[in-house]
Design a protein around this motif. Structure first.
Motif, PDB file in Angstrom:
ATOM      1  N   PHE A 326       0.847  -1.180   0.000  1.00 12.74           N
ATOM      2  CA  PHE A 326       0.000   0.000   0.000  1.00 12.74           C
ATOM      3  C   PHE A 326       0.877   1.222   0.000  1.00 12.74           C
ATOM      4  CE2 PHE A 326      -3.298   2.772   0.735  1.00 12.74           C
ATOM      5  CZ  PHE A 326      -3.246   3.369   1.969  1.00 12.74           C
ATOM      6  N   LEU A 327       0.415   2.232   0.681  1.00  7.85           N
ATOM      7  CA  LEU A 327       1.026   3.543   0.640  1.00  7.85           C
ATOM      8  C   LEU A 327       2.328   3.582   1.435  1.00  7.85           C
ATOM      9  CD1 LEU A 327      -2.342   5.144   1.641  1.00  7.85           C
ATOM     10  CD2 LEU A 327      -1.550   4.767  -0.666  1.00  7.85           C
ATOM     11  N   GLY A 328       3.117   4.552   1.150  1.00  2.80           N
ATOM     12  CA  GLY A 328       4.386   4.686   1.867  1.00  2.80           C
ATOM     13  C   GLY A 328       4.492   6.029   2.541  1.00  2.80           C
ATOM     14  N   LYS A 329       5.718   6.378   2.861  1.00  2.00           N
ATOM     15  CA  LYS A 329       6.049   7.596   3.613  1.00  2.00           C
ATOM     16  C   LYS A 329       5.418   8.859   3.024  1.00  2.00           C
ATOM     17  CE  LYS A 329      10.475   8.842   5.691  1.00  2.00           C
ATOM     18  NZ  LYS A 329      10.142   8.297   6.989  1.00  2.00           N
ATOM     19  N   HIS A 330       5.345   8.883   1.674  1.00  2.00           N
ATOM     20  CA  HIS A 330       4.918  10.141   1.049  1.00  2.00           C
ATOM     21  C   HIS A 330       3.423  10.173   0.717  1.00  2.00           C
ATOM     22  CE1 HIS A 330       9.076  11.060   1.010  1.00  2.00           C
ATOM     23  NE2 HIS A 330       9.329   9.915   0.387  1.00  2.00           N
ATOM     24  N   SER A 331       2.715   9.151   1.128  1.00  2.00           N
ATOM     25  CA  SER A 331       1.292   9.122   0.801  1.00  2.00           C
ATOM     26  C   SER A 331       0.524  10.148   1.621  1.00  2.00           C
ATOM     27  CB  SER A 331       0.711   7.742   1.078  1.00  2.00           C
ATOM     28  OG  SER A 331       1.447   6.789   0.412  1.00  2.00           O
ATOM     29  N   GLY A 332      -0.488  10.715   0.982  1.00  2.00           N
ATOM     30  CA  GLY A 332      -1.252  11.772   1.656  1.00  2.00           C
ATOM     31  C   GLY A 332      -2.490  11.234   2.345  1.00  2.00           C
ATOM     32  N   ARG A 333      -3.121  12.136   3.077  1.00  2.00           N
ATOM     33  CA  ARG A 333      -4.314  11.811   3.853  1.00  2.00           C
ATOM     34  C   ARG A 333      -5.474  11.344   2.962  1.00  2.00           C
ATOM     35  NH1 ARG A 333      -6.561  14.214   8.941  1.00  2.00           N
ATOM     36  NH2 ARG A 333      -8.687  14.669   8.370  1.00  2.00           N
ATOM     37  N   HIS A 334      -5.526  11.946   1.765  1.00  2.00           N
ATOM     38  CA  HIS A 334      -6.607  11.632   0.858  1.00  2.00           C
ATOM     39  C   HIS A 334      -6.520  10.167   0.391  1.00  2.00           C
ATOM     40  CE1 HIS A 334      -9.924  13.027  -1.484  1.00  2.00           C
ATOM     41  NE2 HIS A 334      -9.472  12.307  -2.492  1.00  2.00           N
ATOM     42  N   ALA A 335      -5.312   9.785  -0.014  1.00  2.00           N
ATOM     43  CA  ALA A 335      -5.105   8.402  -0.475  1.00  2.00           C
ATOM     44  C   ALA A 335      -5.359   7.426   0.674  1.00  2.00           C
ATOM     45  CB  ALA A 335      -3.680   8.245  -0.983  1.00  2.00           C
ATOM     46  N   PHE A 336      -4.950   7.848   1.882  1.00  2.00           N
ATOM     47  CA  PHE A 336      -5.161   7.007   3.056  1.00  2.00           C
ATOM     48  C   PHE A 336      -6.667   6.790   3.288  1.00  2.00           C
ATOM     49  CE2 PHE A 336      -5.818   6.476   7.638  1.00  2.00           C
ATOM     50  CZ  PHE A 336      -4.998   5.384   7.889  1.00  2.00           C
ATOM     51  N   LYS A 337      -7.413   7.905   3.187  1.00  2.00           N
ATOM     52  CA  LYS A 337      -8.864   7.817   3.418  1.00  2.00           C
ATOM     53  C   LYS A 337      -9.518   6.909   2.357  1.00  2.00           C
ATOM     54  CE  LYS A 337     -12.879  10.656   4.154  1.00  2.00           C
ATOM     55  NZ  LYS A 337     -13.541  11.898   3.958  1.00  2.00           N
ATOM     56  N   ASP A 338      -9.070   7.070   1.098  1.00  2.00           N
ATOM     57  CA  ASP A 338      -9.620   6.214   0.027  1.00  2.00           C
ATOM     58  C   ASP A 338      -9.402   4.742   0.344  1.00  2.00           C
ATOM     59  OD1 ASP A 338     -10.488   8.302  -1.397  1.00  2.00           O
ATOM     60  OD2 ASP A 338      -8.891   8.252  -2.918  1.00  2.00           O
ATOM     61  N   LYS A 339      -8.196   4.462   0.859  1.00  2.00           N
ATOM     62  CA  LYS A 339      -7.876   3.068   1.178  1.00  2.00           C
ATOM     63  C   LYS A 339      -8.791   2.532   2.269  1.00  2.00           C
ATOM     64  CE  LYS A 339      -5.572  -0.476   0.369  1.00  2.00           C
ATOM     65  NZ  LYS A 339      -5.598  -1.004  -0.989  1.00  2.00           N
ATOM     66  N   GLN A 358      -1.056   7.529  13.142  1.00  2.00           N
ATOM     67  CA  GLN A 358      -0.429   6.232  13.450  1.00  2.00           C
ATOM     68  C   GLN A 358       0.183   5.609  12.197  1.00  2.00           C
ATOM     69  OE1 GLN A 358      -2.444   3.301  15.736  1.00  2.00           O
ATOM     70  NE2 GLN A 358      -3.315   4.793  17.158  1.00  2.00           N
ATOM     71  N   PHE A 359      -0.489   5.799  11.075  1.00  2.00           N
ATOM     72  CA  PHE A 359       0.032   5.288   9.805  1.00  2.00           C
ATOM     73  C   PHE A 359       1.370   5.958   9.471  1.00  2.00           C
ATOM     74  CE2 PHE A 359       0.149   6.727   5.322  1.00  2.00           C
ATOM     75  CZ  PHE A 359       0.619   5.555   4.749  1.00  2.00           C
ATOM     76  N   LYS A 360       1.404   7.283   9.655  1.00  2.89           N
ATOM     77  CA  LYS A 360       2.645   8.025   9.359  1.00  2.89           C
ATOM     78  C   LYS A 360       3.788   7.552  10.257  1.00  2.89           C
ATOM     79  CE  LYS A 360       2.102  10.863   5.967  1.00  2.89           C
ATOM     80  NZ  LYS A 360       2.925  10.684   4.769  1.00  2.89           N
ATOM     81  N   GLN A 361       3.471   7.348  11.537  1.00  4.15           N
ATOM     82  CA  GLN A 361       4.512   6.858  12.454  1.00  4.15           C
ATOM     83  C   GLN A 361       5.017   5.508  11.981  1.00  4.15           C
ATOM     84  OE1 GLN A 361       2.835   6.736  16.382  1.00  4.15           O
ATOM     85  NE2 GLN A 361       2.587   8.953  16.433  1.00  4.15           N
ATOM     86  N   LEU A 362       4.091   4.678  11.505  1.00  7.43           N
ATOM     87  CA  LEU A 362       4.490   3.343  11.060  1.00  7.43           C
ATOM     88  C   LEU A 362       5.416   3.425   9.847  1.00  7.43           C
ATOM     89  CD1 LEU A 362       4.128   0.326  11.545  1.00  7.43           C
ATOM     90  CD2 LEU A 362       2.138   0.381  10.047  1.00  7.43           C
ATOM     91  N   THR A 363       5.138   4.357   8.949  1.00  5.56           N
ATOM     92  CA  THR A 363       5.985   4.450   7.746  1.00  5.56           C
ATOM     93  C   THR A 363       7.415   4.885   8.096  1.00  5.56           C
ATOM     94  OG1 THR A 363       5.301   6.712   7.297  1.00  5.56           O
ATOM     95  CG2 THR A 363       4.070   4.985   6.160  1.00  5.56           C
ATOM     96  N   ASP A 364       7.598   5.460   9.283  1.00  2.00           N
ATOM     97  CA  ASP A 364       8.970   5.797   9.700  1.00  2.00           C
ATOM     98  C   ASP A 364       9.783   4.539   9.968  1.00  2.00           C
ATOM     99  OD1 ASP A 364       8.596   8.467   9.561  1.00  2.00           O
ATOM    100  OD2 ASP A 364       8.120   8.728  11.699  1.00  2.00           O
ATOM    101  N   HIS A 365       9.104   3.465  10.365  1.00  2.00           N
ATOM    102  CA  HIS A 365       9.826   2.247  10.751  1.00  2.00           C
ATOM    103  C   HIS A 365       9.667   1.128   9.749  1.00  2.00           C
ATOM    104  CE1 HIS A 365      10.175   4.011  14.740  1.00  2.00           C
ATOM    105  NE2 HIS A 365       8.892   4.294  14.658  1.00  2.00           N
ATOM    106  N   LYS A 366       8.590   1.175   8.983  1.00  2.00           N
ATOM    107  CA  LYS A 366       8.266   0.025   8.147  1.00  2.00           C
ATOM    108  C   LYS A 366       8.231   0.474   6.691  1.00  2.00           C
ATOM    109  CE  LYS A 366       5.178  -3.959   8.543  1.00  2.00           C
ATOM    110  NZ  LYS A 366       4.487  -4.275   7.343  1.00  2.00           N
ATOM    111  N   LYS A 367       9.051  -0.191   5.882  1.00  2.00           N
ATOM    112  CA  LYS A 367       9.163   0.250   4.495  1.00  2.00           C
ATOM    113  C   LYS A 367       7.882  -0.038   3.710  1.00  2.00           C
ATOM    114  CE  LYS A 367      12.320  -1.357   1.742  1.00  2.00           C
ATOM    115  NZ  LYS A 367      13.382  -2.326   1.688  1.00  2.00           N
ATOM    116  N   GLU A 368       7.374  -1.241   3.930  1.00  2.00           N
ATOM    117  CA  GLU A 368       6.227  -1.670   3.128  1.00  2.00           C
ATOM    118  C   GLU A 368       4.989  -1.804   4.009  1.00  2.00           C
ATOM    119  OE1 GLU A 368       7.763  -5.314   1.671  1.00  2.00           O
ATOM    120  OE2 GLU A 368       8.881  -4.352   0.056  1.00  2.00           O
TER     121      GLU A 368
END
Ligand code: KIV
Ligand code: ZN
Length: 514
Positions: A326-339, A358-368
């Motif tokens: 799914f989305l990564g570090k640079h994904s925006g709120r809009h794409a997140f909401k769509d998901k 919480q998603f953003k924090q996760l992308t700091d540690h988790k690549k995928e």
């Protein structure tokens, strides 16, 4: 093709599984998913059993539009009134009234003669019919009842207004031949039977629930009752997903259709498993983790050459999709909401904000970051409806060294807003952590279950902990998801503790108002 109606009792009989204790929001999320799954009828609970169950049934009735919503009642006026009050706002309200008909239940449990049972059943079905068009009546322990007595009482409750007759194998005692011939007898010996739908309800004590259900269908039943993942009292109810897929895959043998959307099967199973804390065994038919993996070389080779060599159900049929990145570090709120919308889950603005953080924090540690990760984050936020003053984890540290006794230091914000801190020792990291948290609350906690799973695969997978605790004889479950196993474990315990206090507060309120 004749249609078989699916009646889900995950939220009533399923919730009677030992240790399962869903809150209102969790029940509502499950009901919404059952509706997406195409469930014809949802038994939302037993409104007379507690204020919490009443409110959950009411919330479900107010939110579910396509499925019929039922509440369970004993043959008692106050139970029937409670169901009416709870489901009256539903688009399709209905009631399920039951009384036992076997000699052993009538004599020892009800302490009523057969004549008194007939009279009670008839008068209460008549009373229910004044409030509902759809009245299901069940003969509890039907399979151990005298068949002539069963035929007599069924004829009378149909005359009193019942529209569905359900004959449960309450203790999971029947064989497929017994169960099928009971329905055959009833069809042949009850003169007004054509006025109603016939329903089956199988428990799995001898592992025969699915076979018995299929036998009932072959003998004229048009409604199947059961629970997702087969949860329920003792060995559980029949697993609805197993019956649905047996009918579909073997339609050559069972020429019946249903309104279930098979590709919602896995998601429904995952949600029920996650929220009830009843994990599905890996080799469980249809929804187990291994149901679609092929281990031996011969099987793998066959599947690669032609999937149908060893695969009678494709993963896609039941909604098992590759764990899409799914989305990564640079994904925006809009794409997140769509998901999140693709999961069919609606978030409030505040919930969306928290989930996105919480998603953003996760992308700091988790690549995928995968769909499963997002789903875990969202469900955790969505189902934590304990919006009371609660314990909050501010900070903790655990020290573990093979040469030393493990210790933990924890800072909690107590419900009164004050931070409290303690340090304790234990024989392992989790024990030290749990002892420390326990030392900061007023009650003695007994840990009755602890499970740790990973969400998806990979070494950076999220950890999901599930605990069951007992405080003052009250059992509560808690779930916690985090990147770190100790953090997930702490979150799970604190959620269970907070739930204990929510329930305690509700009980005190109820006592004050009684
Ligand atoms: O198993 C059973 O008999 C029941 C009744 C309440 C319908 O669940
Ligand atoms: Zn049952």
């Amino acid at each position: 093709m004749p249609i078989i109606k699916f009646f889900d009792t995950t939220l009533r009989d399923g919730e009677q599984s030992p240790g399962v204790n869903l809150n209102k929001e969790e029940k509502l999320q499950i009901a919404k998913q059952l509706e997406r799954y195409g469930m014809d009828r949802i038994e939302a609970g037993f409104p007379a059993s507690s204020k919490g169950d009443f409110e959950a049934v009411q919330a479900i009735a107010q939110n579910i539009k396509k499925s019929t919503v039922l509440g369970l009642a004993r043959t008692v006026k106050s139970d029937i009134d409670a169901v009416y009050e709870a489901v009256k706002d539903a688009a399709k309200p209905a009631i399920h009234v039951f009384i036992a008909t076997s000699p052993i239940h009538m004599k020892y449990k009800l302490k009523k003669s057969p004549e008194e049972v007939v009279e009670t059943a008839v008068s209460m079905v008549r009373y229910a019919k004044e409030k509902f068009n759809h009245v299901e009546w069940s003969a509890e322990d039907a399979t151990r009842s005298d068949i002539a007595f069963l035929a007599e009482i069924i004829e009378k409750v149909i005359d009193a207004g019942a529209t569905v007759i359900n004959l449960p194998d309450t203790v999971g005692y029947a064989t497929p031949e017994d169960y099928g011939s009971m329905f055959r007898y009833i069809k042949e010996n009850v003169p007004n039977i054509d006025k109603v739908e016939l329903s089956c309800h199988c428990h799995n004590d001898l592992g025969l629930a699915a076979a018995n259900t299929l036998s009932a269908i072959q003998n004229g039943v048009t409604q199947v009752e059961g629970a997702i993942n087969g949860i329920g009292e003792r060995a559980g109810n029949v697993a609805l997903e197993e019956v649905a897929l047996a009918l579909h895959v073997r339609s050559d043998y069972f020429p019946y259709a249903s309104s279930l959307k098979f590709d919602e099967t896995k998601r429904t199973s995952d949600l029920v498993s996650k929220l009830t804390g009843m994990y599905v065994q890996a080799n469980k038919a249809i929804v187990g983790r291994n149901a679609f993996s092929h281990e031996s070389g011969i099987h793998q080779d066959g599947v690669l050459k032609h999937a149908e060599t060893y695969e009678i159900i494709t993963p896609a049929l039941v909604g098992v999709t590759p764990n899409t990145l799914f989305l990564g570090k640079h994904s925006g709120r809009h794409a997140f909401k769509d998901k999140v919308n693709t999961f069919g889950i609606e978030l409030t603005e505040a919930e969306l904000k928290e989930a996105f953080e919480q998603f953003k924090q996760l992308t700091d540690h988790k690549k995928e970051v995968t769909d499963d990760d997002i789903y875990a984050i969202v469900m955790e936020i969505k189902t934590d409806s304990s919006n009371i003053d609660k314990y909050e984890l501010i900070q903790f540290g655990v020290s573990y060294d093979t040469q030393d006794t493990p210790s933990a230091t924890v800072v909690l914000k107590a419900p009164n807003g004050v931070n409290v801190e303690a340090t304790e020792y234990g024989s392992g990291s989790v024990e030290a952590l749990y002892k420390t948290i326990n030392s900061l609350i007023d009650e003695e906690i007994t840990l009755t279950d602890y499970q740790l799973n990973s969400v998806g695969g990979g070494k950076d997978a999220l950890a999901e902990a599930h605990v069951q605790i007992k405080i003052n004889e009250q059992i509560n479950n808690g779930r916690g998801t985090a990147q770190d196993v100790l953090q997930a474990s702490a979150n799970a315990l604190i959620q269970a503790i907070n739930r204990y206090y929510v329930q305690k507060k509700a009980t005190i309120k109820q006592l004050v108002h009684e």
